[in-house]
Write a protein that holds these residues in place. Structure first.
Motif, PDB file in Angstrom:
ATOM      1  N   GLY A 191      37.046  47.181  33.415  1.00 42.49           N
ATOM      2  CA  GLY A 191      36.289  46.055  33.921  1.00 42.49           C
ATOM      3  C   GLY A 191      37.026  44.792  33.528  1.00 42.49           C
ATOM      4  O   GLY A 191      37.531  44.701  32.410  1.00 42.49           O
ATOM      5  N   PHE A 192      37.154  43.857  34.456  1.00 41.23           N
ATOM      6  CA  PHE A 192      37.835  42.619  34.094  1.00 41.23           C
ATOM      7  C   PHE A 192      37.172  41.414  34.718  1.00 41.23           C
ATOM      8  O   PHE A 192      36.471  41.517  35.721  1.00 41.23           O
ATOM      9  CB  PHE A 192      39.334  42.674  34.411  1.00 41.23           C
ATOM     10  N   VAL A 193      37.387  40.277  34.069  1.00 42.58           N
ATOM     11  CA  VAL A 193      36.871  39.006  34.555  1.00 42.58           C
ATOM     12  C   VAL A 193      38.040  38.062  34.765  1.00 42.58           C
ATOM     13  O   VAL A 193      39.060  38.154  34.081  1.00 42.58           O
ATOM     14  CB  VAL A 193      35.860  38.379  33.568  1.00 42.58           C
ATOM     15  N   ASP A 194      37.884  37.185  35.743  1.00 42.52           N
ATOM     16  CA  ASP A 194      38.908  36.179  36.022  1.00 42.52           C
ATOM     17  C   ASP A 194      38.277  35.107  36.883  1.00 42.52           C
ATOM     18  O   ASP A 194      37.330  35.368  37.619  1.00 42.52           O
ATOM     19  CB  ASP A 194      40.093  36.806  36.740  1.00 42.52           C
ATOM     20  N   ILE A 195      38.831  33.928  36.797  1.00 41.35           N
ATOM     21  CA  ILE A 195      38.367  32.812  37.619  1.00 41.35           C
ATOM     22  C   ILE A 195      38.999  32.847  39.016  1.00 41.35           C
ATOM     23  O   ILE A 195      38.440  32.330  39.970  1.00 41.35           O
ATOM     24  CB  ILE A 195      38.651  31.464  36.914  1.00 41.35           C
ATOM     25  N   ALA A 196      40.158  33.480  39.128  1.00 40.35           N
ATOM     26  CA  ALA A 196      40.916  33.532  40.389  1.00 40.35           C
ATOM     27  C   ALA A 196      40.422  34.700  41.239  1.00 40.35           C
ATOM     28  O   ALA A 196      40.977  35.801  41.209  1.00 40.35           O
ATOM     29  CB  ALA A 196      42.407  33.653  40.096  1.00 40.35           C
ATOM     30  N   GLU A 197      39.388  34.458  41.997  1.00 43.60           N
ATOM     31  CA  GLU A 197      38.740  35.532  42.739  1.00 43.60           C
ATOM     32  C   GLU A 197      39.636  36.164  43.806  1.00 43.60           C
ATOM     33  O   GLU A 197      39.707  37.386  43.925  1.00 43.60           O
ATOM     34  CB  GLU A 197      37.433  35.040  43.369  1.00 43.60           C
ATOM     35  N   GLY A 198      40.348  35.356  44.568  1.00 46.20           N
ATOM     36  CA  GLY A 198      41.208  35.895  45.624  1.00 46.20           C
ATOM     37  C   GLY A 198      42.319  36.775  45.078  1.00 46.20           C
ATOM     38  O   GLY A 198      42.555  37.885  45.568  1.00 46.20           O
ATOM     39  N   ALA A 199      43.001  36.288  44.059  1.00 51.25           N
ATOM     40  CA  ALA A 199      44.087  37.058  43.442  1.00 51.25           C
ATOM     41  C   ALA A 199      43.543  38.338  42.807  1.00 51.25           C
ATOM     42  O   ALA A 199      44.185  39.390  42.859  1.00 51.25           O
ATOM     43  CB  ALA A 199      44.813  36.209  42.404  1.00 51.25           C
ATOM     44  N   SER A 200      42.361  38.257  42.232  1.00 53.76           N
ATOM     45  CA  SER A 200      41.766  39.429  41.596  1.00 53.76           C
ATOM     46  C   SER A 200      41.389  40.484  42.616  1.00 53.76           C
ATOM     47  O   SER A 200      41.598  41.682  42.398  1.00 53.76           O
ATOM     48  CB  SER A 200      40.539  39.012  40.782  1.00 53.76           C
ATOM     49  N   ARG A 201      40.855  40.057  43.741  1.00 55.42           N
ATOM     50  CA  ARG A 201      40.504  41.020  44.805  1.00 55.42           C
ATOM     51  C   ARG A 201      41.768  41.702  45.350  1.00 55.42           C
ATOM     52  O   ARG A 201      41.752  42.902  45.635  1.00 55.42           O
ATOM     53  CB  ARG A 201      39.741  40.327  45.922  1.00 55.42           C
ATOM     54  N   ALA A 202      42.860  40.946  45.458  1.00 54.32           N
ATOM     55  CA  ALA A 202      44.128  41.531  45.893  1.00 54.32           C
ATOM     56  C   ALA A 202      44.617  42.546  44.861  1.00 54.32           C
ATOM     57  O   ALA A 202      45.111  43.628  45.224  1.00 54.32           O
ATOM     58  CB  ALA A 202      45.181  40.440  46.112  1.00 54.32           C
ATOM     59  N   LEU A 203      44.483  42.222  43.581  1.00 55.24           N
ATOM     60  CA  LEU A 203      44.874  43.135  42.513  1.00 55.24           C
ATOM     61  C   LEU A 203      44.051  44.422  42.568  1.00 55.24           C
ATOM     62  O   LEU A 203      44.592  45.521  42.440  1.00 55.24           O
ATOM     63  CB  LEU A 203      44.705  42.462  41.150  1.00 55.24           C
ATOM     64  N   ILE A 204      42.761  44.293  42.787  1.00 54.38           N
ATOM     65  CA  ILE A 204      41.896  45.471  42.893  1.00 54.38           C
ATOM     66  C   ILE A 204      42.387  46.386  44.009  1.00 54.38           C
ATOM     67  O   ILE A 204      42.473  47.600  43.838  1.00 54.38           O
ATOM     68  CB  ILE A 204      40.432  45.053  43.141  1.00 54.38           C
ATOM     69  N   ALA A 205      42.712  45.803  45.156  1.00 55.16           N
ATOM     70  CA  ALA A 205      43.197  46.597  46.290  1.00 55.16           C
ATOM     71  C   ALA A 205      44.496  47.320  45.938  1.00 55.16           C
ATOM     72  O   ALA A 205      44.674  48.499  46.273  1.00 55.16           O
ATOM     73  CB  ALA A 205      43.398  45.706  47.513  1.00 55.16           C
ATOM     74  N   GLU A 206      45.403  46.635  45.243  1.00 59.47           N
ATOM     75  CA  GLU A 206      46.669  47.258  44.835  1.00 59.47           C
ATOM     76  C   GLU A 206      46.428  48.414  43.870  1.00 59.47           C
ATOM     77  O   GLU A 206      47.011  49.491  44.023  1.00 59.47           O
ATOM     78  CB  GLU A 206      47.573  46.233  44.152  1.00 59.47           C
ATOM     79  N   ILE A 207      45.575  48.193  42.875  1.00 57.70           N
ATOM     80  CA  ILE A 207      45.299  49.238  41.896  1.00 57.70           C
ATOM     81  C   ILE A 207      44.601  50.421  42.559  1.00 57.70           C
ATOM     82  O   ILE A 207      44.923  51.581  42.284  1.00 57.70           O
ATOM     83  CB  ILE A 207      44.464  48.683  40.715  1.00 57.70           C
ATOM     84  N   GLN A 208      43.665  50.145  43.457  1.00 63.30           N
ATOM     85  CA  GLN A 208      42.974  51.210  44.194  1.00 63.30           C
ATOM     86  C   GLN A 208      43.984  52.054  44.969  1.00 63.30           C
ATOM     87  O   GLN A 208      43.927  53.283  44.948  1.00 63.30           O
ATOM     88  CB  GLN A 208      41.948  50.598  45.152  1.00 63.30           C
ATOM     89  N   LYS A 209      44.910  51.389  45.624  1.00 65.69           N
ATOM     90  CA  LYS A 209      45.928  52.094  46.411  1.00 65.69           C
ATOM     91  C   LYS A 209      46.843  52.930  45.511  1.00 65.69           C
ATOM     92  O   LYS A 209      47.175  54.065  45.839  1.00 65.69           O
ATOM     93  CB  LYS A 209      46.757  51.085  47.207  1.00 65.69           C
ATOM     94  N   GLU A 210      47.233  52.388  44.372  1.00 58.01           N
ATOM     95  CA  GLU A 210      48.167  53.072  43.473  1.00 58.01           C
ATOM     96  C   GLU A 210      47.520  54.189  42.665  1.00 58.01           C
ATOM     97  O   GLU A 210      48.164  55.195  42.381  1.00 58.01           O
ATOM     98  CB  GLU A 210      48.779  52.075  42.485  1.00 58.01           C
ATOM     99  N   THR A 211      46.272  54.000  42.260  1.00 52.76           N
ATOM    100  CA  THR A 211      45.660  54.948  41.322  1.00 52.76           C
ATOM    101  C   THR A 211      44.493  55.725  41.915  1.00 52.76           C
ATOM    102  O   THR A 211      44.022  56.677  41.310  1.00 52.76           O
ATOM    103  CB  THR A 211      45.143  54.212  40.068  1.00 52.76           C
ATOM    104  N   GLY A 212      43.975  55.268  43.057  1.00 57.76           N
ATOM    105  CA  GLY A 212      42.807  55.900  43.638  1.00 57.76           C
ATOM    106  C   GLY A 212      41.507  55.465  42.969  1.00 57.76           C
ATOM    107  O   GLY A 212      40.444  55.998  43.245  1.00 57.76           O
ATOM    108  N   LYS A 213      41.605  54.480  42.080  1.00 61.01           N
ATOM    109  CA  LYS A 213      40.439  54.038  41.317  1.00 61.01           C
ATOM    110  C   LYS A 213      40.474  52.520  41.198  1.00 61.01           C
ATOM    111  O   LYS A 213      41.471  51.955  40.770  1.00 61.01           O
ATOM    112  CB  LYS A 213      40.513  54.678  39.940  1.00 61.01           C
ATOM    113  N   ALA A 214      39.397  51.871  41.580  1.00 64.77           N
ATOM    114  CA  ALA A 214      39.349  50.408  41.512  1.00 64.77           C
ATOM    115  C   ALA A 214      38.656  49.963  40.231  1.00 64.77           C
ATOM    116  O   ALA A 214      37.608  50.501  39.867  1.00 64.77           O
ATOM    117  CB  ALA A 214      38.590  49.849  42.708  1.00 64.77           C
ATOM    118  N   PRO A 215      39.223  48.980  39.544  1.00 64.99           N
ATOM    119  CA  PRO A 215      38.525  48.429  38.384  1.00 64.99           C
ATOM    120  C   PRO A 215      37.325  47.605  38.836  1.00 64.99           C
ATOM    121  O   PRO A 215      37.260  47.156  39.977  1.00 64.99           O
ATOM    122  CB  PRO A 215      39.586  47.535  37.726  1.00 64.99           C
TER     123      PRO A 215
END
Length: 106
Positions: A41-65
């Protein structure tokens, strides 16, 4: 692509990890912990960048934070975010507080 050493983060399997910041400083730990079956679980002020990161991690690991938009300067919002992560992912067993840049204007 980041590489995770076999022993790196291995103790975090099936653990709940709390990370501040989704920007570059915490990208590696977020991905590594997701690969090791950690619940992230993570928090950040940069919502757009964080959503992009979630998509990348989901694609790479099959699991979204779990991401919660939060300004760390807002202590009440941070406490609420931590509680939500605890409720949704389980007791926090590890935290990674990433330094960031804060601009103060008068």
């Amino acid at each position: 692509m980041d590489t995770v050493r076999p022993s790196c983060y291995s103790g975090l399997a099936d653990k709940t990890v709390f990370i501040t910041g989704g920007e570059a400083a915490s990208v590696r730990p977020s991905r590594a912990r997701s690969r090791r079956r950690g619940r992230v679980g993570f928090v950040d002020i940069a919502e757009g960048a964080s959503r992009a990161l979630i998509a990348e991690i989901q694609k790479e690991t099959g699991k979204a934070p779990l991401f919660i938009a939060c300004d760390l300067r807002d202590i009440a919002a941070l406490q609420a975010a931590i509680e939500k992560i605890r409720i949704e992912l389980g007791t926090l067993e590890c935290s990674s507080i990433m330094p960031g840049t804060m601009t103060v204007t008068s």
